[in-house]
Design a protein around this motif. Structure first.
Motif, mmCIF file in Angstrom:
data_model
loop_
_atom_site.group_PDB
_atom_site.id
_atom_site.type_symbol
_atom_site.label_atom_id
_atom_site.label_comp_id
_atom_site.label_asym_id
_atom_site.label_seq_id
_atom_site.Cartn_x
_atom_site.Cartn_y
_atom_site.Cartn_z
ATOM 1 N N GLU A 29 0.819 -1.201 0.000
ATOM 2 C CA GLU A 29 0.000 0.000 0.000
ATOM 3 C C GLU A 29 0.861 1.263 0.000
ATOM 4 O O GLU A 29 2.018 1.256 0.410
ATOM 5 N N ARG A 69 -6.943 -4.678 4.409
ATOM 6 C CA ARG A 69 -5.484 -4.736 4.405
ATOM 7 C C ARG A 69 -4.980 -5.759 5.408
ATOM 8 O O ARG A 69 -5.667 -6.094 6.374
ATOM 9 N N LEU A 100 -4.266 4.292 0.146
ATOM 10 C CA LEU A 100 -5.036 4.209 1.384
ATOM 11 C C LEU A 100 -6.068 5.322 1.476
ATOM 12 O O LEU A 100 -7.221 5.094 1.840
ATOM 13 N N LEU A 136 1.989 -2.791 4.685
ATOM 14 C CA LEU A 136 0.573 -3.097 4.482
ATOM 15 C C LEU A 136 0.374 -3.668 3.089
ATOM 16 O O LEU A 136 0.943 -3.175 2.112
ATOM 17 N N GLN A 137 -0.444 -4.704 3.000
ATOM 18 C CA GLN A 137 -0.767 -5.312 1.718
ATOM 19 C C GLN A 137 -2.273 -5.382 1.552
ATOM 20 O O GLN A 137 -3.006 -5.577 2.523
ATOM 21 N N SER A 138 -2.706 -5.251 0.319
ATOM 22 C CA SER A 138 -4.116 -5.469 0.046
ATOM 23 C C SER A 138 -4.439 -6.931 0.270
ATOM 24 O O SER A 138 -3.686 -7.814 -0.136
ATOM 25 N N ARG A 187 -1.176 -6.981 7.508
ATOM 26 C CA ARG A 187 0.231 -6.724 7.831
ATOM 27 C C ARG A 187 0.759 -7.981 8.510
ATOM 28 O O ARG A 187 0.157 -8.445 9.470
ATOM 29 N N SER A 204 -10.415 -3.389 7.172
ATOM 30 C CA SER A 204 -9.853 -2.419 6.224
ATOM 31 C C SER A 204 -9.608 -3.016 4.849
ATOM 32 O O SER A 204 -9.413 -2.282 3.883
#
Length: 328
Positions: free
Chosen positions: A30, A149, A35, A54-56, A151, A147
């Motif tokens: 991200e 997302r 974001l 952070l990753q989708s 982590r 979210s």
């Protein structure tokens, strides 16, 4: 592993979990711009982490919908659950309330008021982590959503009030106005449905929301806890233990579930008592949760009172607590 990934991805999920499992392990990280497109109130300049961590997860904000207005049935009226299906539950002067994993696995966050305390009951299937948090922060009651997302492969929540991002594994705010704050963990028990209903015959149990469209009782993560490695995780694997082995975590310390199973009960120098008993299905094994392999029930107490704990995959524990004490 590719065949397992396809098998998992093809399992049903109207809310997008299949899309999450189909993502490549190196899914794009991200950025502040990406974001803020979904979280316009998020103050990305305030961050306790590198945003690239952070990753989708393959779903948008609220793509996996939290339950904000839970409905319950008396234990005597609940007929769908298998005896050894897992539930996480809270008990107190106002009664006992059970939250089945067959529902949590599709929604990940459930809001509840337990004896006047607003809580969030959370479950991250990719880390196997269940935590209950007090939703009050400096006198303000927050509400949470997913979210979209991840982590370290763990659920990242957001609060509706400031759109700050929160790490489910630790309860810490990691991006946004709330950075520096941590949700208080609430002691809860994770046991089989049978053990709950025997101890609390007058208890109540969460039922699927009327708007739910999922196949409750089935898991979209069939076979995940026997996979050789976790999804959407790019960190170092733990040494001396299978990354998908379960560990019992209290604070920053952890005990291998396999070790606890052989040595139960265990008492520590600071008064913790850890116990293991057979009779609880894995929610991440067979397609039907009620047929999952037996991973057993864990209880952690101090002087007879329940202590907040979780049962995590070893890779996630090491990712968040690289220097933590792990008995294995």
């Amino acid at each position: 592993m590719g065949g397992n990934r396809v098998k998992l991805a093809n399992r049903l999920n109207l809310f997008g979990v299949a899309a999450l499992l189909a993502l490549p392990a190196n899914a794009s990280a991200e950025t502040a711009r990406s974001l803020q497109r979904e979280f316009p109130k998020l103050e990305t300049a305030k961050s306790a982490i590198n945003l690239r961590e952070l990753q989708s997860g393959g779903v948008p904000r609220d793509g996996i919908p939290a339950i904000l207005d839970p409905q319950f049935l008396p234990v005597s009226e609940a007929t769908e659950l298998g005896s050894d299906e897992p539930v996480i539950f809270l008990s107190g002067t106002c009664g006992a309330y059970a939250f089945p994993y067959r529902i949590l696995i599709w929604h990940e966050i459930v809001h509840h008021d337990q004896c006047g305390v607003p809580v969030a009951v959370t479950f991250c299937p990719l880390c196997n982590t269940s935590m209950v948090f007090d939703r009050r922060v400096e006198g303000v009651v927050l509400s949470f959503g997913t979210s979209g997302r991840l982590r370290h492969s763990d659920l990242v929540m957001y609060d509706h009030q400031t759109e700050s991002l929160w790490q489910q594994f630790t309860g810490e705010a990691i991006v946004g106005r709330q950075v520096g704050k941590t949700l208080a963990a609430v002691p809860a028990r994770i046991e089989s449905w049978q053990r709950f209903r025997e101890e609390f015959p007058d208890g109540r149990v969460l039922v699927p929301p009327s708007w739910g469209r999922s196949a409750y009782g089935r898991t979209p993560y069939e076979g995940y806890d026997s996979a050789p490695s976790p999804f959407l995780f790019q960190g170092r694997m733990p040494r001396g233990i299978d990354p998908m082995a379960r560990v019992v975590r209290v604070g920053t310390r952890a005990w291998s579930l396999a070790w606890l199973r052989k040595n139960s009960p265990v008492e520590t120098m600071d008064g913790l008592r850890l116990e293991w008993r057979e009779g609880q299905n894995s929610a991440l094994d067979r397609a039907l949760i009620s047929r999952g392999r037996d991973i057993g029930n864990v209880r952690v107490t101090r002087e007879g009172a329940d202590v907040a704990f979780s049962v995590d995959f070893a890779f996630a524990y090491r990712a968040f607590y690289p220097q933590g004490e792990l008995v294995k």
